[in-house]
Design a protein around this motif. Structure first.
Motif, short mmCIF file in Angstrom:
data_model
loop_
_atom_site.label_atom_id
_atom_site.label_comp_id
_atom_site.label_asym_id
_atom_site.label_seq_id
_atom_site.Cartn_x
_atom_site.Cartn_y
_atom_site.Cartn_z
N THR A 1 0.82 -1.21 0.00
CA THR A 1 0.00 0.00 0.00
C THR A 1 0.86 1.26 0.00
O THR A 1 1.98 1.25 0.46
CB THR A 1 -0.86 0.09 1.28
OG1 THR A 1 -0.02 -0.14 2.39
CG2 THR A 1 -1.98 -0.90 1.26
N TRP A 2 0.24 2.34 -0.51
CA TRP A 2 0.78 3.66 -0.27
C TRP A 2 0.53 3.95 1.20
O TRP A 2 -0.49 3.56 1.71
CB TRP A 2 0.03 4.67 -1.16
CG TRP A 2 0.56 6.04 -1.00
CD1 TRP A 2 1.63 6.59 -1.64
CD2 TRP A 2 0.03 7.06 -0.13
NE1 TRP A 2 1.81 7.87 -1.22
CE2 TRP A 2 0.86 8.19 -0.30
CE3 TRP A 2 -1.02 7.13 0.78
CZ2 TRP A 2 0.65 9.38 0.40
CZ3 TRP A 2 -1.22 8.30 1.49
CH2 TRP A 2 -0.40 9.41 1.29
N LEU B 1 -1.62 -2.39 -4.56
CA LEU B 1 -3.07 -2.12 -4.52
C LEU B 1 -3.49 -1.10 -5.57
O LEU B 1 -4.66 -1.01 -5.91
CB LEU B 1 -3.48 -1.63 -3.13
CG LEU B 1 -3.81 -2.70 -2.09
CD1 LEU B 1 -4.37 -2.06 -0.82
CD2 LEU B 1 -4.78 -3.73 -2.62
N ASP B 2 -2.55 -0.31 -6.07
CA ASP B 2 -2.84 0.66 -7.13
C ASP B 2 -2.82 0.00 -8.51
O ASP B 2 -3.26 0.61 -9.48
CB ASP B 2 -1.77 1.76 -7.11
CG ASP B 2 -2.31 3.06 -6.58
OD1 ASP B 2 -3.37 3.02 -5.94
OD2 ASP B 2 -1.66 4.09 -6.82
#
Lengths: 585, 410
Positions: B350-351, B359-360
């Motif tokens: 994740t960011w 996830l992006d």
């Protein structure tokens, strides 16, 4: 490793030189030039350091306080948020319980607005030993009841199964009954802030975001006592300052051995065993009581309603990492959630909005489990290390901070102000004198009742100063942070009167941006206000907002579930559109 | 006539529906729940903009189907050289295009831009003017922002209204004329500015920026605003008008399953089931249900599953929320099940922990016409549901338009 002006290593983590003698720097003209002279320099802006600064300032001594980050950056601002009476010491050391309860009562007396009751509930599993355990706990807390009057606590109660189902319907599983007991919650960051504000108003000089880079012996004046020169640097402006002080107090908690190394003192004399503890924060109060239960390994963990949220905690693990960057991991979060969910399954569906982590400055011992390490405290006199007048405060806990500060200050006063006595147990902290009633205040000033309540909680009688700002400039009535809530006047008050210099600092003082939205609706605006108040370029305010949002996201995503992942995606998209996620343009 | 069913009413779904309709298909659009597009603040990007100091790199013009969709929506301006927007967070940022209500600074010659200053909570015109003037882009173009008094709120309640509600009030021509009057009044005492930048208040039904500019005699437009702004509402109105005009049938409901099959041996069809139990039959399906934010994908950490004592079984970190023959990919590799009973740690995908977060990137792999890899013919994906596609408005629009064309013509 670079060497400081005085030849003393000033890089964090550098090994002390083999000599146990404090280095006397070569004489140079600028060594004599200092910006100011104090009786005492206190290093460390946690509850212990600020407590000492206040105690000594009340005794009329000239004090300088240094903090490398912000007040309550470490364990003080990231604890379970309780001033508890220490029931765990009752069996082996009832005197510790007595002093803990006494001090809890004293903090209530000097800062009544800052404490809130947290009733605890201990459910006991049914089974062959269920009834016996209930009797044992009942007897134990009957003994603890003797100490409750010291801290205005209510006596314990014993609950049967139907009482528990009625009073705390979230608890599942087969239980024999429960006992309850009374403790008090506190915002540790506010406690450090109030001590600092008071110290400052009584003449102390406070240097926040100012890293002490070296502590060296000052050239001795003819027949005079030893003194020290502290070289420090403001980490936000890079401005260097040097101060001279007769006595130096190292109150840097888990950083203590590192601070000692700056003065070339042997860190082996003040060994601590740093232990990391994390907490997970949920968006609302999920239970009526704080519930004690066991983790998978038998450790005691809890779910507590705390201010307007719920908190679960805590872990206790030896820590070997960077003290400036302590963050919870998703593994630690799962350990806690798993343990709480066994007795309170709703926790899995509740919305975690963040985590926080800190390192306890536990006293050193090789061998025992982390939980069994002593929470005692001690003052180390560095005279045997060749540094008379330098002291380190090691160990301790939030609940006994005032007492620890008093012990330290008494030692110093023996030398510098022998006719004085400690008054920190009598004189109220700022705002603790006449705490106003929030609801009439809300009606009178046309405030949201919840806003008035939160303002009174944080500021006590000093809420009048914030109200005065609002009257003078009605635009400062604007709500900046909707979740908490925090109004613009309070943000400006935190900057002007409580020495906040960044968005992060404002959050620590007001809880801005620490609610459900994670700062998405307020960080940018808060950055604008900080930049405006401090005369910083606008881009500096934006950079602060960006770094606050990024850090908050880091504490959130380790606890995120399916629903939060969606919110995280929204937060990221909004941030990308408005501020960007990196750099500046 | 070919039957195309589009699932999802964000920009990708609308683009697919309009493009397929333009190619003569009979189009039904299902699902009118708000998603990422409705939350987007009105800047049209095709790549992250933060790393471009000042101006965006040249890009090829948008493909014809995408331009056609933009034309049909009518609410957006896209320029090859890009636009410049002032954000209420205090930045001036480049974008490929923008909602027509937003003020484009790129077309202005050097000179002053007026920021009306008035008492409004959270809107500090003086600070914004300073911040915008201080930005690298404004300095490079010699754009100066000046805050001058002009009282733009009319009623007491407007102090506490979100931007979108105030925008709705300016749909009323009389109110817009009142606003124009105030601005004209302000211009009498201020040296003539090049443009006026306003809070995000310029209409919900339509952008009122053009109208206002004509009445004031100076270009007027909104600053880019985040949560609570009207841009998403304007998208919804523009979408509904465009779909109605094009003759797309819109069905409210929530799709739970898309199944490949047929009632007869020769007719290969898609059977799409709604939550209500209703079944829609179609020749091709475009899934434009969004990514994580839009609801087409779901993040599924194992630890979040309600379970008593046993650790939950291993599962992959994301899944599609519609039951369809779809396989998820990220970084061109199938999404694997982590070798951990508790699922993989969020820190690794994740960011802000990961520079390029998994996830992006996660989604369905597809060719450039949106045909899902490994799925039976006739199944197309678009927008954020597509793996490795940038999560941006223009990328979603373009992929939707391509998928719509392919669904209508395959």
């Amino acid at each position: 490793m670079s060497a400081g002006e005085n030849g003393a290593p000033h890089v964090r983590g550098s090994a002390p030189p083999p000599s146990l003698r404090i280095a006397t720097p070569p004489m140079r003209v600028d060594d004599l030039a200092t910006d100011a002279t104090f009786d005492v320099a206190v290093v460390g802006g946690g509850v212990n350091g600020t407590g000492v600064a206040r105690d000594l300032a009340l005794r009329g001594l000239e004090v300088a306080l240094f903090e490398r980050h912000d007040l309550a950056f470490g364990a003080s601002g990231n604890s379970s948020g309780m001033i508890h009476g220490g029931p765990r010491y009752l069996v082996n050391n009832p005197n510790v319980t007595r002093t803990s309860c006494l001090d809890s009562g004293i903090v209530q007396h000097i800062a009544p607005h800052l404490l809130f009751r947290i009733p605890f509930l201990v459910p006991l599993k049914s089974g062959p030993l269920g009834k016996v355990m209930l009797e044992l706990y009942d007897a134990f807390f009957r003994a603890y009841d003797d100490f409750q009057p010291l801290k205005r606590g209510k006596p314990h109660t014993r609950l049967d199964v139907s009482d528990v189902a009625r009073l705390e319907p979230g608890i599942v599983g087969s239980i024999a009954g429960a006992v309850t007991f009374d403790e008090w919650g506190v915002d540790g960051a506010r406690l450090a802030v109030l001590n600092t504000v008071d110290a400052r108003e009584r003449g102390a000089s406070v240097y926040l975001h100012t890293a002490v880079e070296s502590i060296a012996k000052a050239p001795r004046e003819e027949g005079g006592p030893p003194a020290y020169v502290l070289a420090a640097r403001d980490v936000l402006t890079q401005r260097a300052i040097r101060v001279r002080a007769r006595i130096v107090v190292n109150a840097t908690g888990a950083w203590s051995p590192i601070t000692a190394a700056l003065g070339c003192l042997p860190s082996s004399r003040i060994r601590i065993r740093p232990a990391k503890g994390i907490h997970v924060v949920f968006d609302r109060r999920l239970s009526n009581y704080a519930v004690l239960t066991e983790a998978i390994d038998g450790r005691q963990i809890f779910l507590e309603p705390w201010q307007n949220m719920s908190v679960i905690g805590t872990t206790d693990d030896d820590y070997y990492g960077d003290l400036d960057d302590v963050t919870a991991t998703s593994e630690e979060v799962r350990y806690l959630v798993q343990g709480i969910a066994r007795i309170f399954p709703q926790i899995r569906e509740a919305r975690a909005i963040g985590t926080y982590a800190a390192v306890r400055p536990t006293m050193y011992a090789y061998g025992p489990y982390e939980d069994s390490l002593s929470r005692e405290h001690a003052v180390v006199d560095h005279a045997p290390d060749g540094a008379p007048g330098v002291y380190s405060m090691i160990g301790g806990k939030l609940a006994s901070y005032r007492l620890f500060a008093q012990e330290m200050s008494d030692r110093i006063a023996e030398v510098l102000a022998p006719d004085t006595v400690c008054t920190t147990h009598e004189k109220p902290l700022p705002g603790g004198d006449r705490v106003p009633d929030a609801l009439p205040l809300a009606a009178q000033h046309e405030l949201l009742p919840v806003l008035a309540r939160r303002l009174v909680y944080r500021h006590g009688s000093r809420v009048s100063r914030i109200l005065a700002r609002m009257t003078k400039r009605p635009t400062e009535r604007a709500i900046v942070c909707v979740c908490e809530p925090v109004c613009e006047a309070e943000v400006r008050h935190a900057i002007g009167e409580e020495m906040a210099r960044t968005v992060d600092d404002v959050a620590r003082r007001t809880r801005l941006g620490l609610g459900a939205c994670g700062g998405m609706r307020c960080a940018a605006r808060c950055g604008q206000i900080v930049a405006e108040e401090l005369g910083l370029p606008p881009r500096e305010g934006m950079a602060q907002a960006r770094s606050f949002l990024t850090r908050q996201a880091k504490t959130r995503v380790v606890a995120m579930g399916t629903a939060q992942a969606r919110q995280e995606a929204l937060a990221l998209a909004q941030m990308r559109a408005m501020l960007g996620t990196k750099g500046d343009t | 006539m070919k039957r195309v069913l589009v699932v999802g009413s964000g920009v990708a779904g609308v683009a697919a529906a309009l493009a397929a309709r333009a190619r003569g298909a009979q189009v039904t659009l299902v699902g009118t729940r708000p998603g990422a597009t409705v939350l987007a603040p009105g800047a049209l990007d095709d790549a992250p903009w933060e790393s471009c100091a000042g101006s965006l790199p040249e890009r090829l013009p948008l493909p014809a189907p995408a331009l056609g969709v933009l034309d049909a929506l009518g609410a957006y301006a896209v320029k090859g050289s890009g636009v410049l927007l002032a954000t209420t967070a205090g930045l001036v940022r480049p974008a490929r295009g923008a909602d027509r209500a937003l003020l484009d600074l790129a077309s202005l010659p050097p000179g002053p831009v007026l920021v009306p200053r008035f008492d409004h909570p959270g809107y500090d015109a003086r600070w914004l003017a300073r911040a915008w003037s201080d930005s690298g882009i404004a300095k490079a173009r010699s754009l100066g922002f000046v805050a001058e008094p002009a009282q733009l709120t009319r009623y007491v309640d407007e102090h506490s209204l979100p931007d979108a509600d105030l925008a709705a009030r300016h749909d009323d021509p009389a109110r817009l004329a009142w606003l124009a009057g105030r601005l004209v009044e302000a211009l009498r005492v201020t040296p003539r500015p090049l443009a006026i930048v306003l809070p995000a208040w310029l209409g919900v039904d339509l952008s009122r920026a053009q109208d206002l500019s004509e009445q004031v005699g100076v270009p007027c437009g909104e600053a880019l605003t985040g949560t609570g702004g009207p841009s998403g509402l304007r998208f919804e109105r523009a979408r509904d008008r465009a779909l109605a005009k094009a003759g797309v049938e819109v069905v409210a409901g929530h799709v739970v399953r898309a199944e490949h099959g047929g009632r007869s041996a020769e007719a290969v069809e898609w059977l799409v089931s709604l939550e209500s139990g209703e079944l829609v039959v179609s020749d091709a399906v475009v899934l434009a249900t969004g990514g994580l934010l839009g609801g087409g994908l779901e993040y599924t950490p194992a630890g979040s599953v309600l379970s008593a004592a046993l650790p939950p079984g291993p599962r992959s970190i994301a899944r599609a929320t519609i039951d369809a023959p779809l396989a998820l990919f990220a970084f061109r590799k199938p999404l694997e099940t982590p070798s951990s009973l508790q699922g993989s740690p969020a820190e690794s995908h994740t960011w802000p922990f990961a520079e390029d977060p998994l996830l992006d990137r996660v989604g369905v792999r597809a060719d450039e016409d949106g045909r899902a890899f490994g799925a039976p013919p006739g199944l197309h994906v678009a927008g954020e549901l597509v793996a490795d596609l940038p999560r941006t408005w223009l990328a979603a629009l373009t992929s939707g338009a391509h998928a719509g064309v392919a669904a209508a013509e395959d």
